[in-house]
Each structure stands twice: as C-alpha cells, then as structure tokens.
Write an enzyme that holds these catalytic residues in place. Sequence first.
Site, short mmCIF file in Angstrom:
data_model
loop_
_atom_site.label_atom_id
_atom_site.label_comp_id
_atom_site.label_asym_id
_atom_site.label_seq_id
_atom_site.Cartn_x
_atom_site.Cartn_y
_atom_site.Cartn_z
N HIS A 181 0.84 -1.21 0.00
CA HIS A 181 0.00 0.00 0.00
C HIS A 181 0.88 1.26 0.00
O HIS A 181 0.62 2.22 -0.73
CB HIS A 181 -0.87 0.06 1.26
N LYS B 127 -17.07 -6.96 5.87
CA LYS B 127 -15.77 -7.57 6.16
C LYS B 127 -15.50 -7.65 7.65
O LYS B 127 -15.66 -6.66 8.37
CB LYS B 127 -14.66 -6.75 5.50
N ARG C 147 -2.51 -5.92 -8.72
CA ARG C 147 -1.42 -6.89 -8.54
C ARG C 147 -1.47 -8.03 -9.54
O ARG C 147 -0.46 -8.68 -9.79
CB ARG C 147 -1.50 -7.50 -7.13
N SER D 254 -3.37 -7.51 2.49
CA SER D 254 -3.71 -7.51 3.92
C SER D 254 -4.28 -8.86 4.33
O SER D 254 -4.03 -9.33 5.45
CB SER D 254 -4.74 -6.41 4.21
P1 ADP Z 1 -9.97 -3.24 -0.46
O1 ADP Z 1 -10.70 -4.03 0.58
O2 ADP Z 1 -10.70 -2.00 -0.90
O3 ADP Z 1 -9.43 -4.04 -1.62
P2 ADP Z 1 -7.24 -3.12 0.49
O4 ADP Z 1 -6.71 -2.39 1.67
O5 ADP Z 1 -7.12 -4.60 0.49
O6 ADP Z 1 -8.72 -2.63 0.35
O7 ADP Z 1 -6.54 -2.57 -0.83
C1 ADP Z 1 -6.63 -1.20 -1.18
C2 ADP Z 1 -6.03 -1.01 -2.57
O8 ADP Z 1 -4.62 -1.30 -2.50
C3 ADP Z 1 -6.61 -1.98 -3.62
O9 ADP Z 1 -6.71 -1.27 -4.86
C4 ADP Z 1 -5.57 -3.07 -3.73
O10 ADP Z 1 -5.57 -3.66 -5.02
C5 ADP Z 1 -4.29 -2.27 -3.49
N1 ADP Z 1 -3.21 -3.09 -2.97
C6 ADP Z 1 -3.24 -3.91 -1.91
N2 ADP Z 1 -2.04 -4.51 -1.73
C7 ADP Z 1 -1.25 -4.04 -2.73
C8 ADP Z 1 0.11 -4.31 -3.12
N3 ADP Z 1 0.87 -5.19 -2.48
N4 ADP Z 1 0.62 -3.63 -4.18
C9 ADP Z 1 -0.17 -2.77 -4.88
N5 ADP Z 1 -1.45 -2.49 -4.57
C10 ADP Z 1 -1.99 -3.12 -3.51
#
Ligand code: ADP
Length: 170
Positions: free
Chosen positions: A31, A55, A104, A142
Amino acid sequence: MALRALHIIERGEKMSKAIFPGSFDPVTIGHIDVLQRAAKLFDEVIVVILHNGDKQSLFRVEDRLTFLRHATKNIANVRCAYEDGLTVAFAKKEHASAIIRGVRSIKDYEYEMDIATANRHIDDSIETVFFFADPRYSFLSSSLIREWLRCGLDVSDYVTHEVAIALQNT
Ligand code: ADP
C-alpha cells in the site's frame, strides 16, 4: 486520462487531488509503495479507510487510521481519513478528481475494472487511476498478512513499523 497524465508528467506538473480508498487491515508496504508513487503525481492524496460492513476486520478503524498516519507522516502531501459512505461521494466531498487503486494481478484487474465501471456510472467526472504493483510486493495483501498471523508466521518485513510493534504487543 493516460495521455493527460503523460503530458502532465512530461511538463513536470502534478494532477490536483486524489483519494486512495481501501480497508488497510492492516496497511502493508505494498500500500505504502502505491501511496508514495501517487504522491509524486498528485498535489494531494487522501488515503481513506472505507468502512466495509461485510468484512470481518482484524484491527479497529481507529488503529488502522493511526497506523496510516504514522506510515505517511513523512509524505507532506498525504492526508489520512475514514469514511463510511460511498467512495465516489467521498471523492466528491473532497473535490478529488481521481480514485487511486492498485493492481497486482489479472484477478485484481477484473475486480477493479468492475468497481471502476460502477463508480463511473455514479459519477463520470471522477477517474480511477491504476498503479501496477511493484513486482516485489505483487504477492502481498492484507488478507495474506491476516492469514500468516493466524498461522503464527512473522509478518514484520511486510507491514509498517507501527503495525509490527502493535502485533508484537498482542
Ligand atoms: P480493499 O478491501 O478496498 O481491496 P485493500 O486495503 O485490500 O482494500 O486494498 C486497497 C487497494 O490497494 C486496492 O486497490 C488493492 O488492489 C491495493 N493493494 C493492496 N495490496 C497491494 C500491493 N501489495 N501492491 C499494490 N497495490 C496493492
């Protein structure tokens, strides 16, 4: 949008305000990588925890916000927020012109495309801008962190310092 972004980068200018919505449960170095790259492109980026009632979360929203604030304290043009409404409504309220998301994999692409298209139906003045994951972090999510924690694995290399400290103290 891509062409406009290219011209702006060539001119060394930035593009106004963007929001980076997500669950951030917890925030990972993947992130933060996206956030750092976005902060170079936009005048201001608001990283916003979007409450998703469906969630089951590991960390409370207040803790996730604290982790984000710590992790971004040295990026001058990043602000952290929490919102329990619609992503597009938050972008509108903040006068943001773009929604940032990370991609990703093909799986992410399909999921993100649906969301971006739906958001465009709500308000087509707000563009979704995608950042491909740095290959070093493309496996990282996450939910993987939460899974590893359940299995007792060490995740400290993949989360921010404050998250690692919080996990040590639990
Ligand atoms: P959500 O539940 O909205 O997917 P996340 O916190 O899991 O929330 O992810 C927020 C954003 O960050 C999403 O667009 C996800 O694809 C992106 N993201 C999560 N991990 C990574 C990573 N390792 N590299 C690039 N983008 C990421």
